[in-house]
Design a protein around this motif. Structure first.
Motif, mmCIF file in Angstrom:
data_model
loop_
_atom_site.group_PDB
_atom_site.id
_atom_site.type_symbol
_atom_site.label_atom_id
_atom_site.label_comp_id
_atom_site.label_asym_id
_atom_site.label_seq_id
_atom_site.Cartn_x
_atom_site.Cartn_y
_atom_site.Cartn_z
ATOM 1 N N TYR A 65 -12.785 -27.592 15.894
ATOM 2 C CA TYR A 65 -13.591 -26.313 15.483
ATOM 3 C C TYR A 65 -12.433 -25.559 14.739
ATOM 4 C CZ TYR A 65 -17.942 -28.139 18.110
ATOM 5 O OH TYR A 65 -18.889 -29.155 18.466
ATOM 6 N N SER A 66 -12.945 -24.408 14.047
ATOM 7 C CA SER A 66 -12.576 -23.789 12.992
ATOM 8 C C SER A 66 -13.349 -22.661 13.023
ATOM 9 C CB SER A 66 -11.700 -23.539 11.836
ATOM 10 O OG SER A 66 -10.676 -24.834 12.048
ATOM 11 N N LEU A 67 -12.813 -20.931 14.176
ATOM 12 C CA LEU A 67 -14.526 -20.099 14.095
ATOM 13 C C LEU A 67 -13.371 -18.336 13.441
ATOM 14 C CD1 LEU A 67 -14.830 -21.247 16.511
ATOM 15 C CD2 LEU A 67 -15.255 -20.060 17.867
ATOM 16 N N ALA A 68 -14.271 -18.100 12.829
ATOM 17 C CA ALA A 68 -14.508 -17.012 11.866
ATOM 18 C C ALA A 68 -15.267 -16.293 12.331
ATOM 19 C CB ALA A 68 -14.205 -16.921 10.051
ATOM 20 N N PRO A 69 -14.567 -14.936 12.665
ATOM 21 C CA PRO A 69 -15.385 -13.544 12.949
ATOM 22 C C PRO A 69 -15.821 -12.814 11.264
ATOM 23 C CG PRO A 69 -13.139 -13.057 12.590
ATOM 24 C CD PRO A 69 -12.701 -14.365 12.413
ATOM 25 N N LEU A 70 -17.583 -13.089 11.279
ATOM 26 C CA LEU A 70 -18.272 -12.313 10.301
ATOM 27 C C LEU A 70 -18.929 -10.610 10.467
ATOM 28 C CD1 LEU A 70 -20.601 -15.677 9.320
ATOM 29 C CD2 LEU A 70 -17.917 -14.646 8.494
ATOM 30 N N ALA A 71 -19.291 -10.010 9.762
ATOM 31 C CA ALA A 71 -20.367 -8.832 10.087
ATOM 32 C C ALA A 71 -20.985 -8.734 10.941
ATOM 33 C CB ALA A 71 -19.951 -8.065 8.866
ATOM 34 N N GLY A 72 -21.225 -7.784 11.716
ATOM 35 C CA GLY A 72 -22.098 -7.672 12.869
ATOM 36 C C GLY A 72 -21.984 -8.115 14.323
ATOM 37 N N GLY A 73 -20.707 -8.997 13.908
ATOM 38 C CA GLY A 73 -20.406 -9.018 15.816
ATOM 39 C C GLY A 73 -21.338 -11.069 15.351
ATOM 40 N N ARG A 74 -20.670 -11.695 14.309
ATOM 41 C CA ARG A 74 -21.876 -13.065 14.077
ATOM 42 C C ARG A 74 -19.576 -14.107 13.846
ATOM 43 N NH1 ARG A 74 -25.028 -13.955 9.300
ATOM 44 N NH2 ARG A 74 -23.604 -12.458 8.530
#
Length: 144
Positions: A94-103
């Motif tokens: 699982y790779s997690l990448a932060p997005l705008a708006g706390g997503r």
């Protein structure tokens, strides 16, 4: 290494919140569907699981296997097969990448090799089903 199957989903939560659910192995039977039993066999210095035994029951496929986990903070977790009755190899992440708006964009990658002969097309379709179910279950668990 075998060819990987990959898919992504956007979850309305921070990477830390998503990774907390991924790292909570005790809760897997409640949201993954196929995982019936889970046991953390070894814990790393950071308190996260390093080796986990899972009992899977996906109807026609029932297998007990042990996976070794490597964590990179709240950015990524990778696993590889230690032992299994039905599988020759199982590598995933699982790779997690932060997005705008706390997503967070979560990408699940999986490569499975079974001990019984199986056409590549059928194997990739099975990997895709596993990935899509896992991502949907993870999204529901985190956002619920």
């Amino acid at each position: 290494m075998a060819e990987h199957t990959r898919s992504s989903i956007t979850i309305d939560a921070t990477p830390a919140e998503v990774m907390a659910v991924i790292a909570d192995f005790a809760a897997y039977p409640a949201w993954t569907g196929e995982v019936k039993e889970i046991e953390v066999l070894e814990t790393a210095e950071d308190g996260r699981a390093a080796e986990v035994r899972l009992l899977l029951d996906a109807g026609a496929i029932r297998d007990e296997h042990t996976l070794s986990y490597t964590w990179d903070g709240d950015r990524e977790v990778r696993w590889t097969l230690v032992r299994s009755q039905m599988l020759r190899s199982l590598d995933g992440s699982y790779s997690l990448a932060p997005l705008a708006g706390g997503r967070t964009e979560v990408t699940y990658q999986l490569a499975v090799d079974v001990k019984i002969p199986m056409l590549g097309m059928i194997k990739r379709k099975a990997e895709k089903v596993i990935i899509d179910r896992a991502l949907d279950g993870l999204k529901k668990r985190v956002e619920g």
